[in-house]
Design a protein around this motif. Structure first.
Motif, PDB file in Angstrom:
ATOM      1  N   ALA A  10       3.754  29.124  25.737  1.00  0.00           N
ATOM      2  CA  ALA A  10       2.371  28.642  25.770  1.00  0.00           C
ATOM      3  C   ALA A  10       1.882  28.307  24.363  1.00  0.00           C
ATOM      4  CB  ALA A  10       1.472  29.690  26.428  1.00  0.00           C
ATOM      5  N   ILE A  11       2.260  29.111  23.387  1.00  0.00           N
ATOM      6  CA  ILE A  11       1.905  28.824  21.990  1.00  0.00           C
ATOM      7  C   ILE A  11       2.504  27.493  21.572  1.00  0.00           C
ATOM      8  CG2 ILE A  11       2.288  29.525  19.582  1.00  0.00           C
ATOM      9  CD1 ILE A  11       2.090  32.462  20.612  1.00  0.00           C
ATOM     10  N   ARG A  12       3.764  27.285  21.886  1.00  0.00           N
ATOM     11  CA  ARG A  12       4.417  26.018  21.528  1.00  0.00           C
ATOM     12  C   ARG A  12       3.722  24.834  22.202  1.00  0.00           C
ATOM     13  NH1 ARG A  12       8.996  29.581  21.899  1.00  0.00           N
ATOM     14  NH2 ARG A  12       9.970  29.747  19.847  1.00  0.00           N
ATOM     15  N   LYS A  13       3.313  25.027  23.453  1.00  0.00           N
ATOM     16  CA  LYS A  13       2.627  23.947  24.177  1.00  0.00           C
ATOM     17  C   LYS A  13       1.291  23.627  23.526  1.00  0.00           C
ATOM     18  CE  LYS A  13       0.998  22.579  28.733  1.00  0.00           C
ATOM     19  NZ  LYS A  13       0.906  22.934  30.146  1.00  0.00           N
ATOM     20  N   VAL A  14       0.502  24.657  23.209  1.00  0.00           N
ATOM     21  CA  VAL A  14      -0.810  24.461  22.588  1.00  0.00           C
ATOM     22  C   VAL A  14      -0.661  23.819  21.214  1.00  0.00           C
ATOM     23  CG1 VAL A  14      -2.770  25.716  21.576  1.00  0.00           C
ATOM     24  CG2 VAL A  14      -1.980  26.275  23.885  1.00  0.00           C
ATOM     25  N   LEU A  15       0.361  24.225  20.467  1.00  0.00           N
ATOM     26  CA  LEU A  15       0.587  23.673  19.133  1.00  0.00           C
ATOM     27  C   LEU A  15       1.337  22.350  19.159  1.00  0.00           C
ATOM     28  CD1 LEU A  15       1.564  26.908  17.173  1.00  0.00           C
ATOM     29  CD2 LEU A  15      -0.640  25.720  17.168  1.00  0.00           C
ATOM     30  N   ASN A  20      12.443  24.751  20.504  1.00  0.00           N
ATOM     31  CA  ASN A  20      13.298  25.475  19.548  1.00  0.00           C
ATOM     32  C   ASN A  20      12.581  25.784  18.229  1.00  0.00           C
ATOM     33  OD1 ASN A  20      13.192  22.872  18.588  1.00  0.00           O
ATOM     34  ND2 ASN A  20      15.383  22.683  18.235  1.00  0.00           N
ATOM     35  N   HIS A  21      11.289  25.449  18.142  1.00  0.00           N
ATOM     36  CA  HIS A  21      10.510  25.715  16.928  1.00  0.00           C
ATOM     37  C   HIS A  21      10.345  27.231  16.759  1.00  0.00           C
ATOM     38  CE1 HIS A  21       7.422  25.033  13.864  1.00  0.00           C
ATOM     39  NE2 HIS A  21       6.725  25.979  14.448  1.00  0.00           N
ATOM     40  N   PRO A  22      10.779  27.788  15.631  1.00  0.00           N
ATOM     41  CA  PRO A  22      10.632  29.241  15.437  1.00  0.00           C
ATOM     42  C   PRO A  22       9.170  29.625  15.244  1.00  0.00           C
ATOM     43  CG  PRO A  22      11.491  28.217  13.454  1.00  0.00           C
ATOM     44  CD  PRO A  22      11.408  27.139  14.489  1.00  0.00           C
ATOM     45  N   LEU A  23       8.806  30.782  15.791  1.00  0.00           N
ATOM     46  CA  LEU A  23       7.436  31.268  15.667  1.00  0.00           C
ATOM     47  C   LEU A  23       7.384  32.460  14.738  1.00  0.00           C
ATOM     48  CD1 LEU A  23       6.304  31.117  19.406  1.00  0.00           C
ATOM     49  CD2 LEU A  23       5.786  29.484  17.584  1.00  0.00           C
ATOM     50  N   ASN A  24       6.262  32.592  14.038  1.00  0.00           N
ATOM     51  CA  ASN A  24       6.001  33.762  13.203  1.00  0.00           C
ATOM     52  C   ASN A  24       5.457  34.878  14.082  1.00  0.00           C
ATOM     53  OD1 ASN A  24       6.631  32.537  10.634  1.00  0.00           O
ATOM     54  ND2 ASN A  24       4.795  31.308  10.958  1.00  0.00           N
ATOM     55  N   GLU A  25       5.298  36.049  13.507  1.00  0.00           N
ATOM     56  CA  GLU A  25       4.837  37.206  14.259  1.00  0.00           C
ATOM     57  C   GLU A  25       3.370  37.099  14.683  1.00  0.00           C
ATOM     58  OE1 GLU A  25       4.247  41.892  13.362  1.00  0.00           O
ATOM     59  OE2 GLU A  25       6.078  40.977  12.611  1.00  0.00           O
ATOM     60  N   GLY A  26       2.503  36.708  13.775  1.00  0.00           N
ATOM     61  CA  GLY A  26       1.068  36.666  14.053  1.00  0.00           C
ATOM     62  C   GLY A  26       0.613  35.332  14.612  1.00  0.00           C
ATOM     63  N   LEU A  27      -0.438  35.375  15.441  1.00  0.00           N
ATOM     64  CA  LEU A  27      -0.958  34.132  16.006  1.00  0.00           C
ATOM     65  C   LEU A  27      -1.493  33.213  14.922  1.00  0.00           C
ATOM     66  CD1 LEU A  27      -2.812  35.309  19.246  1.00  0.00           C
ATOM     67  CD2 LEU A  27      -0.523  34.357  19.019  1.00  0.00           C
ATOM     68  N   LEU A  28      -2.237  33.758  13.973  1.00  0.00           N
ATOM     69  CA  LEU A  28      -2.774  32.932  12.886  1.00  0.00           C
ATOM     70  C   LEU A  28      -1.662  32.307  12.050  1.00  0.00           C
ATOM     71  CD1 LEU A  28      -5.870  34.878  11.491  1.00  0.00           C
ATOM     72  CD2 LEU A  28      -5.857  32.729  12.752  1.00  0.00           C
ATOM     73  N   GLU A  29      -0.603  33.060  11.831  1.00  0.00           N
ATOM     74  CA  GLU A  29       0.530  32.553  11.044  1.00  0.00           C
ATOM     75  C   GLU A  29       1.197  31.363  11.717  1.00  0.00           C
ATOM     76  OE1 GLU A  29       2.957  36.014  10.892  1.00  0.00           O
ATOM     77  OE2 GLU A  29       1.769  36.973   9.336  1.00  0.00           O
ATOM     78  N   ASN A  30       1.006  31.233  13.018  1.00  0.00           N
ATOM     79  CA  ASN A  30       1.581  30.114  13.768  1.00  0.00           C
ATOM     80  C   ASN A  30       0.656  28.907  13.828  1.00  0.00           C
ATOM     81  OD1 ASN A  30       4.220  31.028  14.768  1.00  0.00           O
ATOM     82  ND2 ASN A  30       3.009  32.676  15.638  1.00  0.00           N
ATOM     83  N   GLY A  31      -0.550  29.052  13.287  1.00  0.00           N
ATOM     84  CA  GLY A  31      -1.492  27.941  13.313  1.00  0.00           C
ATOM     85  C   GLY A  31      -2.477  28.018  14.462  1.00  0.00           C
ATOM     86  N   ILE A  32      -2.591  29.178  15.087  1.00  0.00           N
ATOM     87  CA  ILE A  32      -3.561  29.347  16.169  1.00  0.00           C
ATOM     88  C   ILE A  32      -4.927  29.649  15.542  1.00  0.00           C
ATOM     89  CG2 ILE A  32      -4.231  30.754  18.159  1.00  0.00           C
ATOM     90  CD1 ILE A  32      -1.810  29.101  18.817  1.00  0.00           C
ATOM     91  N   ASN A  33      -5.837  28.694  15.636  1.00  0.00           N
ATOM     92  CA  ASN A  33      -7.208  28.901  15.175  1.00  0.00           C
ATOM     93  C   ASN A  33      -8.068  29.253  16.392  1.00  0.00           C
ATOM     94  OD1 ASN A  33      -7.717  26.476  16.530  1.00  0.00           O
ATOM     95  ND2 ASN A  33      -7.596  25.269  14.665  1.00  0.00           N
ATOM     96  N   SER A  34      -9.363  29.355  16.228  1.00  0.00           N
ATOM     97  CA  SER A  34     -10.210  29.804  17.335  1.00  0.00           C
ATOM     98  C   SER A  34     -10.168  28.840  18.521  1.00  0.00           C
ATOM     99  CB  SER A  34     -11.647  30.021  16.863  1.00  0.00           C
ATOM    100  OG  SER A  34     -12.160  28.853  16.276  1.00  0.00           O
ATOM    101  N   LEU A  35     -10.156  27.552  18.274  1.00  0.00           N
ATOM    102  CA  LEU A  35     -10.080  26.576  19.362  1.00  0.00           C
ATOM    103  C   LEU A  35      -8.736  26.651  20.079  1.00  0.00           C
ATOM    104  CD1 LEU A  35     -11.232  24.231  20.954  1.00  0.00           C
ATOM    105  CD2 LEU A  35     -10.392  22.695  19.177  1.00  0.00           C
ATOM    106  N   ARG A  36      -7.674  26.722  19.318  1.00  0.00           N
ATOM    107  CA  ARG A  36      -6.346  26.815  19.931  1.00  0.00           C
ATOM    108  C   ARG A  36      -6.150  28.150  20.651  1.00  0.00           C
ATOM    109  NH1 ARG A  36      -2.873  23.652  15.361  1.00  0.00           N
ATOM    110  NH2 ARG A  36      -3.175  21.594  16.273  1.00  0.00           N
ATOM    111  N   ILE A  38      -8.472  29.687  22.363  1.00  0.00           N
ATOM    112  CA  ILE A  38      -9.083  29.481  23.673  1.00  0.00           C
ATOM    113  C   ILE A  38      -8.164  28.630  24.549  1.00  0.00           C
ATOM    114  CG2 ILE A  38     -11.057  28.480  24.904  1.00  0.00           C
ATOM    115  CD1 ILE A  38     -11.606  31.140  23.372  1.00  0.00           C
ATOM    116  N   GLN A  39      -7.551  27.607  23.980  1.00  0.00           N
ATOM    117  CA  GLN A  39      -6.597  26.788  24.734  1.00  0.00           C
ATOM    118  C   GLN A  39      -5.426  27.641  25.206  1.00  0.00           C
ATOM    119  OE1 GLN A  39      -5.910  23.868  21.635  1.00  0.00           O
ATOM    120  NE2 GLN A  39      -7.028  22.304  22.784  1.00  0.00           N
TER     121      GLN A  39
END
Length: 84
Positions: A10-15, A20-36, A38-39
């Motif tokens: 779901a994170i990959r879809k929102v972003l 195959n894109h590697p994810l970091n541990e934290g949501l913010l570290e992955n580029g999840i801001n407040s709008l994302r 909620i998405q």
């Protein structure tokens, strides 16, 4: 599919990044801001047929939560098994 994998997908879809894109541990570290965030929540609510409480959706939570903690919250609060 287990909950952690569902959250990661779901994170990959929102972003809009490849599977195959590697994810970091934290949501913010992955580029999840407040709008994302909620998405992401809406995506997970639809996929898992759950509803997050408004209290959980605070910006303070977003700034500290990891993928593992987010997955564990879903498992523990919605009775969804992490097997699969």
């Amino acid at each position: 599919m287990n909950v952690t994998t569902i959250v990661e997908n779901a994170i990959r879809k929102v972003l809009e990044v490849p599977e195959n894109h590697p994810l970091n541990e934290g949501l913010l570290e992955n580029g999840i801001n407040s709008l994302r965030f909620i998405q992401l929540v809406i995506e997970l609510e639809l996929q898992l047929d759950i509803e997050f409480s408004d209290e959980y959706l605070s910006e303070d939570n977003l700034s500290t939560i990891t993928i593992e903690e987010f997955s564990n919250y879903i498992i523990n609060n919605f009775g969804i098994s992490n097997e699969g």
